[in-house]
Scaffold this active site. Structure first.
Site, PDB file in Angstrom:
ATOM      1  N   LYS A   1       0.961  -1.250   0.179  1.00 53.65           N
ATOM      2  CA  LYS A   1       0.010  -0.087   0.160  1.00 53.65           C
ATOM      3  C   LYS A   1       0.936   1.450   0.044  1.00 53.65           C
ATOM      4  CE  LYS A   1      -3.582   2.707   0.662  1.00 53.65           C
ATOM      5  NZ  LYS A   1      -4.502   3.083  -0.392  1.00 53.65           N
ATOM      6  N   SER A   2       0.416   2.361  -0.624  1.00 54.05           N
ATOM      7  CA  SER A   2       1.485   3.377  -0.478  1.00 54.05           C
ATOM      8  C   SER A   2       1.319   3.999   0.785  1.00 54.05           C
ATOM      9  CB  SER A   2       0.575   4.618  -1.446  1.00 54.05           C
ATOM     10  OG  SER A   2       0.655   4.236  -2.738  1.00 54.05           O
TER      11      SER A   2
ATOM     12  N   CYS B   1      -2.548   9.330  -7.209  1.00 51.41           N
ATOM     13  CA  CYS B   1      -3.696   9.084  -6.648  1.00 51.41           C
ATOM     14  C   CYS B   1      -4.735  10.085  -7.201  1.00 51.41           C
ATOM     15  CB  CYS B   1      -3.561   9.160  -5.084  1.00 51.41           C
ATOM     16  SG  CYS B   1      -5.337   8.959  -4.343  1.00 51.41           S
TER      17      CYS B   1
ATOM     18  N   GLY C   1     -10.462  -1.861 -12.281  1.00 50.93           N
ATOM     19  CA  GLY C   1     -11.262  -3.345 -12.752  1.00 50.93           C
ATOM     20  C   GLY C   1     -11.436  -3.132 -14.152  1.00 50.93           C
TER      21      GLY C   1
ATOM     22  N   GLY D   1      -7.402  -3.586 -14.573  1.00 50.51           N
ATOM     23  CA  GLY D   1      -8.234  -4.442 -15.098  1.00 50.51           C
ATOM     24  C   GLY D   1      -7.816  -5.879 -15.532  1.00 50.51           C
TER      25      GLY D   1
ATOM     26  N   MET E   1     -10.222   5.729  -0.765  1.00 43.43           N
ATOM     27  CA  MET E   1      -9.726   5.292   0.429  1.00 43.43           C
ATOM     28  C   MET E   1      -8.915   6.674   1.174  1.00 43.43           C
ATOM     29  SD  MET E   1     -10.678   2.145   0.217  1.00 43.43           S
ATOM     30  CE  MET E   1      -9.656   1.553   1.830  1.00 43.43           C
ATOM     31  N   GLY E   2      -8.224   7.451   0.421  1.00 46.98           N
ATOM     32  CA  GLY E   2      -7.619   8.512   1.189  1.00 46.98           C
ATOM     33  C   GLY E   2      -6.338   8.225   1.675  1.00 46.98           C
TER      34      GLY E   2
HETATM   35  O1  RRO Z   1      -5.652   5.402  -0.904  1.00 48.59           O
HETATM   36  C1  RRO Z   1      -6.470   5.678  -1.887  1.00 48.59           C
HETATM   37  O2  RRO Z   1      -7.319   6.167  -1.956  1.00 48.59           O
HETATM   38  C2  RRO Z   1      -6.075   5.409  -3.328  1.00 48.59           C
HETATM   39  C3  RRO Z   1      -4.637   5.554  -3.957  1.00 48.59           C
HETATM   40 BR1  RRO Z   1      -3.320   6.126  -2.671  1.00 48.59          BR
HETATM   41  C4  RRO Z   1      -4.237   5.437  -5.266  1.00 48.59           C
HETATM   42  O3  RRO Z   1      -2.923   5.688  -5.661  1.00 48.59           O
HETATM   43  N1  RRO Z   1      -5.056   5.240  -5.965  1.00 48.59           N
HETATM   44  C5  RRO Z   1      -6.497   4.893  -5.675  1.00 48.59           C
HETATM   45  O4  RRO Z   1      -7.449   4.778  -6.446  1.00 48.59           O
HETATM   46  N2  RRO Z   1      -6.990   5.114  -4.347  1.00 48.59           N
END
Ligand code: RRO
Length: 310
Positions: A51-52, A135, A222, A249, A77-78
């Protein structure tokens, strides 16, 4: 220790890293803890992206954060994550991993990136870094990936502060010319690229008349975005000679072959896990081998870039 068999001719070597197969866990899914990442490897992934992770921890956005539309997921997700210092504890447990571990990172400033680069240089478990500048719905990050100047400058800052680890830059499709952004990343020192992050989107709740996601905007992933991702990989590899990880996807061996034919060196898989479970890695590997055997290809290298022939 994780024992795993190599799959013979599905092996790929990218950036001097050996991937037993070209099916890599994409950032954002199951990538926040060591036990989950190990499970993904046991399930047959050829590599994993975390995850980032940022310098400081973030809670992310309140629920709802994901909507399943059937043809794809919209997430907002943020960037929830424990921050680099806490995540190092997970990375410590992943030192013996038998496939490359790619650490996905983001930063809100070049100063943050500088600090992170120095810390990450010392982390033995990390094979490569994927810089997330893409993102689509977190302010301060989405803007970086749309500006060639900022992309080049961020990548250069990371390059100058990261020793002995390749840099992969994950690109956004939410631009009019992805090749110019790809070029900026390479000029900044990127060793490889990932195309693409999610497509900026939204969902409306018709009962309330309001945006459904708490973060208002989200990222579509997707099957719905596969043709967009393919087009991006094709456009980039038409102009640049740089390894590109295809992402967007991938659900079947057919999808993988399309990405490799478009010029990708390997693919990343995310939403398909939410839709079909972790068995996707083994199932796609088997299908992929069958395809290569049937068509008489001796390796994926023979398939790579075929769509560019004129
Ligand atoms: O965490 C997210 O909301 C998120 C990230 Br970091 C991203 O790079 N791409 C995404 O679709 N969601």
């Amino acid at each position: 220790m994780i024992n795993r068999k190599y799959n013979g001719f599905l092996d790929v070597e990218i950036l001097n890293l050996k991937f037993p197969n070209p099916l890599i866990l994409a950032a954002g899914i199951l990538g926040l803890t060591a036990p989950l990442l190990k499970r993904v490897v046991y399930s047959g992934a050829g590599g994993v992206v975390t995850k980032s992770i940022g310098l400081k921890s973030r809670e992310g956005y309140p629920n709802p954060t994901i909507v399943d539309l059937g043809y794809g997921l919209v997430n907002s997700m943020g960037l929830p994550n424990p921050g680099l210092k806490m995540f190092i504890e997970e990375l410590e447990e992943l030192k013996g991993l038998k496939v490359p571990l790619i650490l996905s990172i983001y930063a809100f400033s070049e100063e943050e990136l500088m600090t992170m680069g120095k810390i990450i240089s010392k982390l033995k478990a990390v094979s490569a870094v994927e810089l997330n500048v893409s993102c689509p719905h977190v302010g301060g990050i989405s803007e970086i990936g749309k500006s060639p100047e900022l992309v080049k400058s961020y990548v250069k800052t990371l390059k100058d502060n990261l020793s002995n680890k390749p840099i992969i830059v994950k690109l956004t499709p939410n631009v009019s010319d992805i090749t110019s952004i790809a070029m900026a990343a390479v000029n900044g020192g990127a060793d490889a690229l990932t195309a693409i992050n999610t497509v900026k989107s939204m969902v409306i709740d018709i009962e309330t008349g309001k945006p459904l996601l708490a973060g208002v905007f989200g990222g579509l992933s997707g099957p719905a975005i596969k043709p967009i991702a393919l087009r991006c990989v094709y456009e980039i590899t038409e102009t640049l000679d740089v390894p590109v990880f295809g992402c967007g996807g991938v659900e079947t061996a057919r999808d993988v072959i399309e990405f490799i034919m478009a010029g990708a060196v390997a693919v990343q898989i995310g939403s398909a896990i939410a839709r079909r479970g972790l068995r996707v890695f083994r199932e796609i590997s088997i299908e992929l081998k069958r395809f290569l055997e049937l068509k008489g290809f001796k390796s994926l290298e023979e398939v790579r870039g075929l769509a560019h022939r004129r």
